[in-house]
Design a protein around this motif. Structure first.
Motif, PDB file in Angstrom:
ATOM      1  N   ASP A  99       8.026  12.991   1.526  1.00 52.78           N
ATOM      2  CA  ASP A  99       8.383  11.885   0.648  1.00 52.78           C
ATOM      3  C   ASP A  99       7.249  10.873   0.679  1.00 52.78           C
ATOM      4  O   ASP A  99       6.594  10.701   1.717  1.00 52.78           O
ATOM      5  CB  ASP A  99       9.698  11.227   1.081  1.00 52.78           C
ATOM      6  N   ALA A 100       7.015  10.190  -0.430  1.00 50.88           N
ATOM      7  CA  ALA A 100       5.880   9.269  -0.502  1.00 50.88           C
ATOM      8  C   ALA A 100       6.184   8.150  -1.476  1.00 50.88           C
ATOM      9  O   ALA A 100       6.950   8.312  -2.428  1.00 50.88           O
ATOM     10  CB  ALA A 100       4.599  10.010  -0.919  1.00 50.88           C
ATOM     11  N   ARG A 101       5.587   6.976  -1.220  1.00 51.44           N
ATOM     12  CA  ARG A 101       5.638   5.829  -2.104  1.00 51.44           C
ATOM     13  C   ARG A 101       4.199   5.367  -2.350  1.00 51.44           C
ATOM     14  O   ARG A 101       3.392   5.315  -1.430  1.00 51.44           O
ATOM     15  CB  ARG A 101       6.443   4.683  -1.490  1.00 51.44           C
ATOM     16  N   GLY A 114      12.740   1.231   4.524  1.00 55.45           N
ATOM     17  CA  GLY A 114      12.797   2.489   3.795  1.00 55.45           C
ATOM     18  C   GLY A 114      12.063   3.579   4.549  1.00 55.45           C
ATOM     19  O   GLY A 114      12.431   3.934   5.668  1.00 55.45           O
ATOM     20  N   LEU A 115      10.994   4.112   3.961  1.00 56.25           N
ATOM     21  CA  LEU A 115      10.236   5.190   4.589  1.00 56.25           C
ATOM     22  C   LEU A 115       9.477   4.698   5.812  1.00 56.25           C
ATOM     23  O   LEU A 115       9.091   3.529   5.896  1.00 56.25           O
ATOM     24  CB  LEU A 115       9.246   5.799   3.589  1.00 56.25           C
ATOM     25  N   GLY A 175       0.821  -1.201   0.000  1.00 56.39           N
ATOM     26  CA  GLY A 175       0.000   0.000   0.000  1.00 56.39           C
ATOM     27  C   GLY A 175       0.852   1.246   0.000  1.00 56.39           C
ATOM     28  O   GLY A 175       2.087   1.187  -0.044  1.00 56.39           O
ATOM     29  N   PRO A 176       0.212   2.410   0.075  1.00 52.84           N
ATOM     30  CA  PRO A 176       0.968   3.672   0.075  1.00 52.84           C
ATOM     31  C   PRO A 176       1.587   3.942   1.433  1.00 52.84           C
ATOM     32  O   PRO A 176       1.082   3.503   2.472  1.00 52.84           O
ATOM     33  CB  PRO A 176      -0.106   4.716  -0.273  1.00 52.84           C
ATOM     34  N   GLU A 234       8.309   0.948   5.336  1.00 60.67           N
ATOM     35  CA  GLU A 234       8.497   0.327   4.037  1.00 60.67           C
ATOM     36  C   GLU A 234       9.578  -0.746   4.117  1.00 60.67           C
ATOM     37  O   GLU A 234      10.653  -0.520   4.693  1.00 60.67           O
ATOM     38  CB  GLU A 234       8.892   1.390   3.015  1.00 60.67           C
ATOM     39  N   VAL A 235       9.314  -1.908   3.544  1.00 61.12           N
ATOM     40  CA  VAL A 235      10.283  -2.998   3.482  1.00 61.12           C
ATOM     41  C   VAL A 235      10.890  -2.992   2.084  1.00 61.12           C
ATOM     42  O   VAL A 235      10.199  -3.265   1.092  1.00 61.12           O
ATOM     43  CB  VAL A 235       9.624  -4.354   3.793  1.00 61.12           C
ATOM     44  N   THR A 236      12.188  -2.681   2.000  1.00 60.19           N
ATOM     45  CA  THR A 236      12.859  -2.599   0.699  1.00 60.19           C
ATOM     46  C   THR A 236      13.713  -3.819   0.399  1.00 60.19           C
ATOM     47  O   THR A 236      14.186  -3.975  -0.732  1.00 60.19           O
ATOM     48  CB  THR A 236      13.739  -1.342   0.650  1.00 60.19           C
TER      49      THR A 236
END
Length: 413
Positions: free
Chosen positions: A324-326, A372-373, A66-67, A380-382
């Motif tokens: 910042d956003a994903r 990550g973020l 998700g975002p 966030e899992v990168t």
């Protein structure tokens, strides 16, 4: 021959056992064995129940896609984009007021009037002085004409010897003096005209007019109040030019100001509308620092559309600026990163590497992840082996005690 040997009697037969004794003995042994087995089974059941009671109940969540957005949270005040201060250039007593709070005004509209009579008298005096200067000019122009005629006549007579040289010089001096007086009179007229213009300007300033189209948001004067503009221009009205466009002046700390850029998206809410989220945009990052109790902050201006007129000047806003956003990434709850099991030894991880715990056959197993973020709710899992939809442990609660069913998850930090 007599045999004295006594014949030996045959041995008596053994007594028969009592009827039913051996079967009762076997039943007693069987009953004892059954009792021992029952006790052992009960003990094992109690032991297993106690072990199960001591084992924690895991609270789990799911790794989702998700975002996720990193934000800076701050507070600020809602203000009009442009607020005009309407003051007074002259001093005097407020004679009338025609504008009040929320009045829609047009450019040039009179909002208040200062008693004009003292300034009208100054204008009348200046007009009289100007008229006097013009009359003096007319008089001196006549004197100049006479001096010029005299000088020309003496010049013609001096050629025939009827006028002495001294008389000719006196006529020339009188002519030059009359011409200089004309110049002086013209300068005096200009000075008198400037004084009249100043008096008329001051008289015009007795009408307090709006310099722009807008809405009156503040009125700081009443009828009969004396306005003193000798040292500082007093503020009589505040006029907001456009209430359909507002701005939020926020204070961002120096630790977060480096992430703020013009054009970033933001949102905020106000206490008047707790269920509504207003969208905004960063329109300016001002370079002027503000230091309050040794805390340095910077003014970040957020622009917002207020066509529905819900936002009022002075409202307090709690804003979130997206730095910042994903859009669609694998994410886990932050609680899963803070959890550590109480029944399993935690393996050492390299510096900077994080881990979450999953359940494998009912037991927690560590899974290394790269992050990550972080938006304070999800991370966030990168990298790592974690998959979308996989269950992660976010806490555990004890199953013992009367409140076990309602116990909250226990996190190990």
């Amino acid at each position: 021959m007599h045999d004295d040997t006594t014949p030996t009697a045959p041995p008596a037969p053994a007594a028969a056992p009592p009827t039913g004794r051996r079967p009762r003995h076997r039943k007693a042994i069987a009953a004892a064995v059954l009792a021992i087995l029952a006790a052992a089974t009960a003990g094992w059941a109690i032991h297993r129940s106690r072990m199960a009671a001591r084992a924690p109940a895991y609270v789990t969540a799911t790794a989702t896609v998700g975002p996720i957005a990193r934000t800076v949270t701050t507070t600020g005040t809602i203000n009009p984009v442009l607020t005009i201060i309407v003051g007074s250039y002259v001093s005097g007593v407020i004679q009338s007021i025609s504008c009040d709070f929320n009045t829609q005004v047009k450019k040039g509209q009179v909002c208040a009037r200062i008693d004009p009579r003292p300034y009208q008298t100054v204008v009348a005096s200046a007009q009289a002085n100007l008229a006097n200067a013009k009359a003096q000019l007319a008089k001196d122009q006549a004197a100049l004409a006479y001096a010029k005629a005299t000088y020309q006549r003496d010049v013609s007579l001096a050629g025939t010897g009827y006028v002495s040289r001294d008389t000719l010089d006196a006529a020339r001096s009188a002519h030059d003096e009359a011409a200089a007086q004309i110049v002086l009179d013209r300068a005096n007229i200009a000075s008198r005209q400037a004084a009249l213009d100043t008096a008329q300007v001051n008289l015009g300033y007795t009408d307090i007019v709006s310099p722009v189209d807008g809405t009156v948001v503040s009125r700081n004067v009443t009828v009969g109040q004396t306005v003193a503009a000798s040292f500082q221009t007093p503020t009589l009205f505040l006029i907001a030019t456009d209430m359909t466009r507002m701005q939020v002046d926020t204070n961002v700390s120096e630790t977060d100001i480096g992430f703020i850029r013009q054009g970033q998206r933001a949102s905020f809410h106000v206490e008047s509308y707790p269920d509504r989220l207003f969208d905004a945009t960063v329109v300016q990052v001002r370079q002027a620092p503000q230091t309050i109790q040794n805390v340095v902050t910077y003014d970040v201006v957020l622009g917002v559309d207020n066509r529905d007129q819900l936002l009022k000047p002075g409202m307090t806003a709690t804003a979130r600026i997206v730095v910042d956003a994903r859009a669609s990434v694998l994410r886990v709850p932050d609680q899963a990163l803070r959890y550590s099991p109480s029944t399993v030894a935690v393996p050492a991880r390299p510096h900077g590497e994080k881990q979450v715990w999953t359940l494998v056959d009912g037991r927690p197993v560590a899974v290394a992840v790269t992050l990550g973020l972080d938006d304070d709710s999800f991370s966030e899992v990168t990298g790592g082996t974690l998959k979308p939809g996989q269950t992660v442990i976010v806490g555990e609660r004890s199953t013992t005690g009367p409140a076990a069913a309602g116990a909250t998850p226990r996190l190990r930090l």
